[in-house]
Write a protein that holds these residues in place. Structure first.
Motif: not given
Lengths: 109, 215
Positions: A29, A31, A34, A50, A54, A57-58, A64, A76, A78
């Motif tokens: 997830y 965090t 990170i 972030y 994204t 993912k796109n 996710y 979330k 991933y």
């Protein structure tokens, strides 16, 4: 030329590769990601991750799902898609080639 | 941004002295309750303004990005997570230092995406366009004269006198005024008001005009 900026640009270039590598070891997830990236000094500010997630993912490299969390709202998680997995294999090869090339050049007399 | 202002309340900071709790009125601050990624937080007003400004800067920075909404929502979720971690007592109010600390961790748009991109967006997006609008805040009839005053940087009274003088000149002034009233759009949104005044439509300026409107 400023040194900090050059270093930041270098890190940014491999950040995409690092995210995929972490996820190849198991779903995570945001965090978790990170914390791992910060521990490895891969990112300086958390916000960097972030837009990258994204975009990946796109591009179909990641997907996710939402998972309930014991404290706070759902998280979330991933996961690497098949496309992401083959993309990572290519990046792995590319990375090894790059390291070899740079080492060769640095060792030139 | 999904930051919803719910209520405005006043609360008192208490100074603990050896005689017990003494209320110091000078430290009284206005607070705003916001909903951030599904959780409720109470922020001091200046802390709210700083956070709001930061989220607006992010929104502006990612304006042309495909996943803009998602990126901002994810960042808001992370900010909420930091806030939850920092709140030790229920009902604790978030102050400006806490918000600044979190913004430092998250990073300004320039730090997030590398300096180069930031410079480009500054050049492209911060351009100011002065446009003719009807000034709805300072108007006698439709705000045409005041809007024209901003557009040509001339005292609006000049246009008012011209319109009144030409009123007696076969009604030309009246007809022109009515046509302008119909054709020129009113400045309703904060962005339109900035465009009318020829100020750049930036997140900071929008924040300022938003606060002016509330007063």
């Amino acid at each position: 030329m400023d040194l900090d900026n050059s270093k930041a640009q270098m890190r940014k270039g491999v950040l995409e590769f690092c995210i995929l590598s972490i996820l190849s070891k198991g779903d995570a997830y945001t965090t978790d990601l990170i914390n791992k990236l910060k521990e490895a000094k891969m990112i300086v500010v958390e916000g960097t991750l972030y837009p990258m997630l994204t975009r990946q993912k796109n591009a179909g490299l990641l997907s996710y799902r939402w998972e309930e969390s014991p404290q706070g709202p759902p998280r979330k998680y991933y996961t690497l898609t098949d496309k992401g997995r083959s993309y990572l294999t290519e990046l792995d090869l590319g990375w090894n080639e790059l390291v070899d090339t740079v080492n060769t050049i640095r060792n030139l007399q | 941004m999904y930051c919803i202002v719910l209520i405005n309340t006043l609360y008192l900071h208490c100074n603990n002295t050896c005689y017990g709790w003494v209320i110091n009125i000078k430290n009284m601050k206005k607070t705003t309750t916001v909903s951030l990624s599904g959780s409720i937080f109470t922020l001091e007003e200046d802390a709210y303004n700083v956070l709001n400004g930061y989220l607006k800067r992010l929104e502006f920075h990612f304006a042309n990005e495909e996943g803009k909404q998602e990126i901002i929502a994810d960042i808001e979720t992370r900010i909420a997570e930091h806030l939850r971690e920092s709140i030790k007592v229920e009902g604790q109010v978030v102050d400006i230092n806490e918000i600044n600390r979190i913004i430092k961790i998250m990073g300004e748009p320039g730090e997030i995406d590398g300096e180069e991109k930031m410079k480009n967006t500054m050049q492209n997006d911060y351009r100011s366009y002065r446009r003719l609008y009807r000034d709805m805040d300072d108007r006698v009839l439709g705000g045409v004269c005041s809007g024209m005053g901003y557009y040509w940087r001339i005292e609006p009274l000049v246009f008012k006198i011209i319109f009144i003088l030409t009123l007696f000149w076969g009604g030309l002034g009246l007809i022109t005024y009515i046509i302008l009233w119909i054709v020129v759009p009113p400045a309703l949104t904060p962005a339109q008001k900035l465009e009318m005044k020829g100020e750049p439509v930036t997140a900071d300026n929008l924040g300022k005009s938003f606060n002016d409107d509330k007063k």
